[in-house]
Design a protein around this motif. Sequence first.
Motif, PDB file in Angstrom:
ATOM      1  N   ASP A   2       0.121  -6.422  -0.908  1.00  0.00           N
ATOM      2  CA  ASP A   2       0.559  -6.272   0.446  1.00  0.00           C
ATOM      3  C   ASP A   2       0.061  -4.758   0.610  1.00  0.00           C
ATOM      4  O   ASP A   2       0.979  -4.015   0.167  1.00  0.00           O
ATOM      5  CB  ASP A   2       2.212  -7.434   0.213  1.00  0.00           C
ATOM      6  N   ILE A   3      -0.784  -4.477   1.280  1.00  0.00           N
ATOM      7  CA  ILE A   3      -0.652  -3.463   1.643  1.00  0.00           C
ATOM      8  C   ILE A   3      -0.047  -2.988   2.685  1.00  0.00           C
ATOM      9  O   ILE A   3      -0.190  -1.706   2.973  1.00  0.00           O
ATOM     10  CB  ILE A   3      -2.641  -3.053   1.958  1.00  0.00           C
ATOM     11  N   SER A   4       1.086  -3.322   3.698  1.00  0.00           N
ATOM     12  CA  SER A   4       1.728  -2.919   4.385  1.00  0.00           C
ATOM     13  C   SER A   4       3.155  -1.748   3.961  1.00  0.00           C
ATOM     14  O   SER A   4       3.763  -1.824   4.414  1.00  0.00           O
ATOM     15  CB  SER A   4       2.271  -3.870   5.370  1.00  0.00           C
ATOM     16  N   LYS A   5       3.028  -2.422   2.075  1.00  0.00           N
ATOM     17  CA  LYS A   5       4.421  -1.762   1.602  1.00  0.00           C
ATOM     18  C   LYS A   5       3.748  -0.932   0.240  1.00  0.00           C
ATOM     19  O   LYS A   5       2.421  -0.876   0.489  1.00  0.00           O
ATOM     20  CB  LYS A   5       4.705  -3.068   0.706  1.00  0.00           C
ATOM     21  N   PRO A   6       4.473   0.258   0.513  1.00  0.00           N
ATOM     22  CA  PRO A   6       4.373   1.346  -0.385  1.00  0.00           C
ATOM     23  C   PRO A   6       3.621   0.678  -2.298  1.00  0.00           C
ATOM     24  O   PRO A   6       4.383  -0.494  -2.011  1.00  0.00           O
ATOM     25  CB  PRO A   6       5.489   1.656  -0.841  1.00  0.00           C
ATOM     26  N   MET A   7       2.541   0.603  -2.275  1.00  0.00           N
ATOM     27  CA  MET A   7       2.152   0.029  -3.582  1.00  0.00           C
ATOM     28  C   MET A   7       2.346   1.448  -5.052  1.00  0.00           C
ATOM     29  O   MET A   7       2.189   2.396  -4.600  1.00  0.00           O
ATOM     30  CB  MET A   7       0.504  -0.052  -3.674  1.00  0.00           C
ATOM     31  N   ALA A   8       2.215   0.646  -5.509  1.00  0.00           N
ATOM     32  CA  ALA A   8       2.635   2.008  -7.373  1.00  0.00           C
ATOM     33  C   ALA A   8       1.590   1.606  -8.185  1.00  0.00           C
ATOM     34  O   ALA A   8       1.290   0.521  -9.115  1.00  0.00           O
ATOM     35  CB  ALA A   8       3.445   1.662  -8.060  1.00  0.00           C
ATOM     36  N   ILE A   9      -0.383   1.017  -7.485  1.00  0.00           N
ATOM     37  CA  ILE A   9      -2.018   0.331  -8.569  1.00  0.00           C
ATOM     38  C   ILE A   9      -1.663   1.896  -8.794  1.00  0.00           C
ATOM     39  O   ILE A   9      -2.184   2.274  -8.029  1.00  0.00           O
ATOM     40  CB  ILE A   9      -2.390  -0.024  -7.449  1.00  0.00           C
ATOM     41  N   GLU A  10      -2.872   1.737  -9.902  1.00  0.00           N
ATOM     42  CA  GLU A  10      -3.202   2.901 -10.176  1.00  0.00           C
ATOM     43  C   GLU A  10      -5.022   2.581 -10.581  1.00  0.00           C
ATOM     44  O   GLU A  10      -5.028   1.369 -11.378  1.00  0.00           O
ATOM     45  CB  GLU A  10      -3.211   3.347 -12.067  1.00  0.00           C
ATOM     46  N   VAL A  11      -5.990   3.142  -9.558  1.00  0.00           N
ATOM     47  CA  VAL A  11      -7.454   2.587  -9.531  1.00  0.00           C
ATOM     48  C   VAL A  11      -8.018   4.095  -9.462  1.00  0.00           C
ATOM     49  O   VAL A  11      -8.752   3.884 -10.384  1.00  0.00           O
ATOM     50  CB  VAL A  11      -6.997   2.025  -7.783  1.00  0.00           C
ATOM     51  N   GLY A  12      -7.481   5.295  -8.785  1.00  0.00           N
ATOM     52  CA  GLY A  12      -8.632   6.269  -9.377  1.00  0.00           C
ATOM     53  C   GLY A  12      -9.987   5.923  -8.874  1.00  0.00           C
ATOM     54  O   GLY A  12     -11.239   6.087  -9.264  1.00  0.00           O
ATOM     55  N   ALA A  13      -9.842   5.367  -7.319  1.00  0.00           N
ATOM     56  CA  ALA A  13     -10.870   5.086  -6.495  1.00  0.00           C
ATOM     57  C   ALA A  13     -12.225   5.929  -6.463  1.00  0.00           C
ATOM     58  O   ALA A  13     -11.522   7.298  -5.919  1.00  0.00           O
ATOM     59  CB  ALA A  13     -11.344   4.116  -5.271  1.00  0.00           C
ATOM     60  N   ASN A  14     -13.856   5.349  -6.171  1.00  0.00           N
ATOM     61  CA  ASN A  14     -14.844   6.440  -6.113  1.00  0.00           C
ATOM     62  C   ASN A  14     -14.635   6.153  -4.195  1.00  0.00           C
ATOM     63  O   ASN A  14     -15.264   7.475  -3.922  1.00  0.00           O
ATOM     64  CB  ASN A  14     -15.396   6.593  -6.180  1.00  0.00           C
ATOM     65  N   ALA A  15     -15.074   5.415  -4.136  1.00  0.00           N
ATOM     66  CA  ALA A  15     -15.087   4.495  -3.047  1.00  0.00           C
ATOM     67  C   ALA A  15     -13.857   3.534  -1.964  1.00  0.00           C
ATOM     68  O   ALA A  15     -13.613   2.809  -3.260  1.00  0.00           O
ATOM     69  CB  ALA A  15     -16.518   3.625  -2.378  1.00  0.00           C
TER      70      ALA A  15
END
Length: 250
Positions: free
Chosen positions: A91-104
């Motif tokens: 649910d992206i409306s809540k603070p998330m704790a996911i590691e991604v390191g996105a470039n885009a």
Amino acid sequence: MTVVPREWDAVEYDSLPLPHLEWGDRVLAALSLEGNETVVDVGCGTGRDTEKVLKRLPSGKLFAFDASEEMLKQFKLRIGDDPRVQTVKVDISKPMAIEVGANAIMSVAAFHWISDHEVLFENLSRIAQSGCQLVFDCGGVGNIDNIRKVVDGIIGDEYHERPWYFADPDSTASLLSASGFDVLEASIIPSPIQIDDPKIFARFLRYVVLGSQIDWIGPERADWLVNEVARNLEVPVVDYVRLFVRASKF
Ligand SMILES: C[S@@+](CC[C@H](N)C(=O)[O-])C[C@H]1O[C@@H](n2cnc3c(N)ncnc32)[C@H](O)[C@@H]1O
């Protein structure tokens, strides 16, 4: 008030001739990719845009975020077992704790479902590397005004929940800057669509536009509401207005 992301009829959604495809193509055209990046599709739905971006990512990675079980099920049917892809039910409306390191980071027709864009953009900032491109489309200020007016006239007395937030470019740009993004473009694009086939228009209203209202009044009154909305519109038009944004994480 706690808002729980709604479920979708992903099979119906996928079978409709959606203007979302054009909006998705605009987002994809604005992304500059070498082919080895880590990309996140936020609110990926059934994966129509993800499928296209994967063609440009032969040695990259793709994270597909969505809160809907049904959408992710349909997504997996479309994309199959692809080692580059990881789906994340979140649910992206809540603070998330996911590691991604996105470039885009890309998103199509999803962010207007999130009422607090401050939390949303903080989430995006947390998953973005410095230099990360952010390109998104969502409903912007004035979106589907014709439908909202008609719905208000029909169930305004009993329907008080307003699930959408149709943001304007200026407040979006300030929130993005506060979350660590340089904003390159934030524009409003009027994009009304007319659907002349009454059966397709009714399915479009039911499964794409009026889903939240039907959740609210109950599925047994779905046909009634769809017919009333169609009957009260002067023309079978959905007055879409898009907010299109390009930004870069500093
Ligand atoms: C209109 S669909 C767009 C799907 C896809 N991007 C497309 O263009 O076809 C909106 C998507 O946003 C997702 N969504 C809405 N609220 C969400 C939330 N709070 N967290 C994660 N996904 C959400 C929905 O589940 C849905 O798949």
